[in-house]
Design an enzyme around this catalytic site. Sequence first.
Site, PDB file in Angstrom:
ATOM      1  CG  ASP A 479      -0.230  -0.129   2.588  1.00 41.66           C
ATOM      2  OD1 ASP A 479       0.962  -0.825   2.651  1.00 41.66           O
ATOM      3  OD2 ASP A 479      -0.587   0.469   3.611  1.00 41.66           O
ATOM      4  NE  ARG A 483       0.465   4.177   6.517  1.00 38.92           N
ATOM      5  CZ  ARG A 483      -0.642   4.752   5.664  1.00 38.92           C
ATOM      6  NH1 ARG A 483      -0.682   6.032   5.604  1.00 38.92           N
ATOM      7  NH2 ARG A 483      -1.643   3.825   5.257  1.00 38.92           N
ATOM      8  CG  ASP A 484       3.822   2.026  11.889  1.00 36.19           C
ATOM      9  OD1 ASP A 484       3.018   2.907  10.822  1.00 36.19           O
ATOM     10  OD2 ASP A 484       3.326   1.922  12.852  1.00 36.19           O
ATOM     11  CD  GLU A 485      -0.823   0.435   6.526  1.00 32.45           C
ATOM     12  OE1 GLU A 485      -1.922  -0.071   6.097  1.00 32.45           O
ATOM     13  OE2 GLU A 485      -0.702   1.563   6.782  1.00 32.45           O
ATOM     14  CG  ASP A 492      -4.208  -0.352  -1.381  1.00 32.51           C
ATOM     15  OD1 ASP A 492      -5.168  -0.943  -0.444  1.00 32.51           O
ATOM     16  OD2 ASP A 492      -3.688   0.700  -1.056  1.00 32.51           O
ATOM     17  CD1 TRP A 545      -8.358  -4.157   1.207  1.00 30.25           C
ATOM     18  CD2 TRP A 545     -10.342  -3.301   0.759  1.00 30.25           C
ATOM     19  NE1 TRP A 545      -8.203  -2.845   1.155  1.00 30.25           N
ATOM     20  CE2 TRP A 545      -9.511  -2.184   1.127  1.00 30.25           C
ATOM     21  CE3 TRP A 545     -11.807  -2.962   0.394  1.00 30.25           C
ATOM     22  CZ2 TRP A 545      -9.768  -0.603   0.970  1.00 30.25           C
ATOM     23  CZ3 TRP A 545     -12.156  -1.687   0.342  1.00 30.25           C
ATOM     24  CH2 TRP A 545     -11.273  -0.604   0.634  1.00 30.25           C
ATOM     25  CD  GLU A 757      -3.292   6.192   3.028  1.00 31.90           C
ATOM     26  OE1 GLU A 757      -3.779   5.615   3.609  1.00 31.90           O
ATOM     27  OE2 GLU A 757      -2.182   6.999   3.623  1.00 31.90           O
ATOM     28  CG  HIS A 778      -1.323   5.002  -0.460  1.00 38.10           C
ATOM     29  ND1 HIS A 778      -0.968   4.656   0.730  1.00 38.10           N
ATOM     30  CD2 HIS A 778      -2.321   3.920  -0.497  1.00 38.10           C
ATOM     31  CE1 HIS A 778      -1.578   3.573   1.539  1.00 38.10           C
ATOM     32  NE2 HIS A 778      -2.402   3.258   0.904  1.00 38.10           N
TER      33      HIS A 778
END
Length: 901
Positions: A479, A483-485, A492, A545, A757, A778
């Site tokens: 995605d 960041r912490d992802e 997506d 999703w 995003e 994103h």
Amino acid sequence: MRISLFGVIICFFIAVGSSAQLSVHHLLTNNRVNPLGLEDSLTRFSWQLSGNYRNIRQQSYQISVYSSEQPTRVFWTSGRVGSSQSVMVAYRGPQWKAASRYQWKVQVWDEAGNTAVSSENTFFQTGLLNAANWKAQWIEPAVMADSVGRPSPLMRKTFQLNRKVKSATAYITAHGLYEAHLNGKRIGTGYLTPGWTVYPSRLAYQAYDVTTLLQKGNNAVGVMLGSGWYRGLIGFSNQNNFYGSDLALLMQVTIQYEDGTTETIGSDNSWICQTGEVRYAEIYNGEVIDHRKERLNWTAPNYDAKGWEKVRLVNHPVQNIIATENELITRHETITPKRIIKTPAGETVIDFGQNLVGWVTIKVAGKSGDSIKISHAEVLDKKGNFYTENLRAAKAVDVFVLNGIGEEYFEPHFTFHGFQYIKLEGYPGNLLPENIQAIVLHSDMPVTGSFSSSNQLINQLQHNILWGQKGNFLDVPTDCPQRDERLGWTGDAQVFSRTAAFNMNVHNFFNKWLKDLAADQLSNGAVPFVIPNVLGKNAVASAGWADAATIIPWNMYLAYGDTQVLKNQYPSMKKWVGYMQANSKNDLWNTGFHFGDWLFYRPDDDNDGRAAVTDKYLIAQCFYANSIQLVINAAKVLGLSAEVAAYSQLLERVKNAFQQEYLTPSGRLVSSTQTAYVLSLQFDMLPEALRSAAAARLVENINSYGVHLTTGFLGTPYLCFVLTRFGYTDLAYQLLLQEKYPSWLYPVKMGATTIWERWDGIKPNGNFQTPGMNSFNHYAYGAIGDWMYRVMAGINTEESGAGYREIRIHPQIGGGFTQVSASLDTYYGKLSSGWQVKEKVVQMDVEVPANTSATLWMPPGKKETIKEGGNLMDAGRFKLQADGSITIQLGSGIYHFEITQ
């Protein structure tokens, strides 16, 4: 007599020069060039044809395969096969031998009687084929006392070679990430290997040709390991050790000697281990490299390994190990600083001018113990200061500690960052731009598409779409990269998958990821939010999703004509539909958690209900119907007529349930949003008699927002397609060209170099959206690229000839554009479409690859004025369509048309 002979010679050269010349080239094995480690049970060959004449159509082919053990003897031949198939032709010969190299060539004949034989040195090498061929043993370091910093372990082995080497192949995988060297030289060009898969059932290994790295006499192999996705921080809440807390290596080098004998050098208890300069490495947080801890030349044969310890043998399985079928992550562009600035806060910040994914390398000289800290950020705040709040818990910091010996070079190994800016602290001496570079990393997918127009903002939008894809296609479709992802979010991926297939060849990339999706799919058919699933068994089954299970396989079939991806994924597609069916009552799916139309338009002070909130269960029912339709489509391709009938009945009931629950008798939807009407029209949820009125209501809604979109992740990909389908292409162009928030061009006008995003990640006043969910890289909203290629430039494939075997070129001219052009490198060759408007004359330039055919749609005009190559054409060749468009059938070739309107 001399004159006559001279005349004959001249005539001969004229004849040769004007004769048809056919060639065959671009040979692929399983969609790759000369792959190593091939283990797929189905081997398939592809090639391209070209020539100096039009209408090339293959009439037959003959494939010949040779074993490297007996290169002059044909191992298998297809014989001459009367077929026009030139893409993904299945091998039907004897079983391959493990760890063996094969060459192949193809001869083709076209319908005009011309023939050609491939001249490329085309080969493939099989992998180990089964678990029994792993002779190496799993080993792990015995020097992992630091459980907090967790420095990267080093493991090495020396060995002797006294005979002449004919060939050598290294096979490597790991728990964690690995970087391998042989005699001081790096093995391969891949990074962050072995990549990210569903490790418990699908741990990939890589195969490398290391023949030239070996030497007679002393040799040494060295491998460094990193935590990576396997045991590093991944997901949310500082989750680590998701797959295990260990780091382990499995490696073997298979050597063939000139005398016909073989030898295997494998990981075993003769290896030794220690730690080195990489003191800490996490994907989210960055890497710490301390050159004072460097073990210089530790991968060389003559290194003194005094003080190193024995490794431990461990009993990890090998049955879950699979061959790599997709492209590895590799280095790409090297970007130099655009500017070095001092911020109002007094910090030294470097701007690379492009939001990118990768890392920074530095050359520096200083004292022992000097420490350089590099922080990464995507944006500066409105005051011009360094901004990292949107990275959430990810530290995204690299630290380089000098040893003070001459000029030193630092480059990370087991992390990556998403950034445009870096903050530099502790750099000794003068900072010169040439001493610092940004290295771009992404999966090594070939770039296949290009798009340009007369509007520079739209060209920048296309640039941003492509760079968003580069930054988020690192072995999985993430995605976001900063960041912490950085997870493989299914929603997506599915909304962007068709656009992705224009920009790059994502065939192998998505084939691999879809197999991981099937592996992580729950037994009841529920599809996790992210693949690989690191969020748990409750984070599953959200509409739009989970539909990645059906949408992406169908999009890959359309883009590449690959029926095998449908065969592979068909059980998974059915399981997902079965889950929705099991959780429906009276064919209505209105239960469970759903993200809905994620990040739809919401005014800050919404007093009059302008927020575009769409009923989540209405959305769910739409995607339920669409997934059923895609299963029907796949079943038709696969020849499963009984399943086509059964799912067709289910689809009719699901649409009827939708109409009873969400549609008023007058044709209004219970949700009046753009997304509600877009999905209902895109997926044919409404009775045909009510569709035109629904499209008009959609248009009314768009105009009520001042010609702005209000859609989120799920509605946006289809918005312009629905408008075009129902005759509102002019409005679709207006939305595309809208420069004010919310719009595609608002971020472009705000200086974006990737897709954001949120529609308003940076607000007009310079403030940021909420930092908890505000990525500036994103790709989801970049799904408009699909419409740009297929509608603006008009490049599309017919479903009856998927993969661009049968091509539809139907550009929709409008939006004030004077020029649009696009190209796509298909498996058949280059396909391109471009148009230019000069006063009342439309010029169209088209290239149709060999072994395909195309239907070209020209805009309404006077048939009798149509020229091709400057010559008037016979009006009888054209067909007039109901909307006034003019069509013509084309074979392969390059064409230039002109038509007066």
